[in-house]
Design a protein around this motif. Sequence first.
Motif: not given
Length: 108
Positions: A34-42, A46-60
């Motif tokens: 999830x962190x790599x997805x956020x860093x690399x693909x950012x 898709x908007x929904x997937x980005x929001x999900x990944x960003x929320x997860x990364x913020x929690x981490x």
Amino acid sequence: MAVHGIIISKEPSAELAPDQKDTDSLPPYEVLDEILKYIIEGKQLSKAEYQRVKSYVDQVNETNQGLINKITKMIARNEYKRFQAPLIIRIRARAFGNGRQMPIAAKY
């Protein structure tokens, strides 16, 4: 048959040292993916997937401050290794390859 069960159930490892595991220096793969997805693909996600990944990364990041920076630095430090690898097939819109290069003289 028994040999296959051992190989499949064995934890991933670089095997640079006896009993070394990837989790000795990296977070579990579920977190790392999830962190790599956020860093690399950012924002290429898709908007929904980005929001999900960003929320997860913020929690981490709340529970383990500095982990995102550590992984970002590891990616940057090992960027040169991609140029030593054979050509790759790009599966997602943004992936490792010639389209993703780190600036040499400037931060981003």
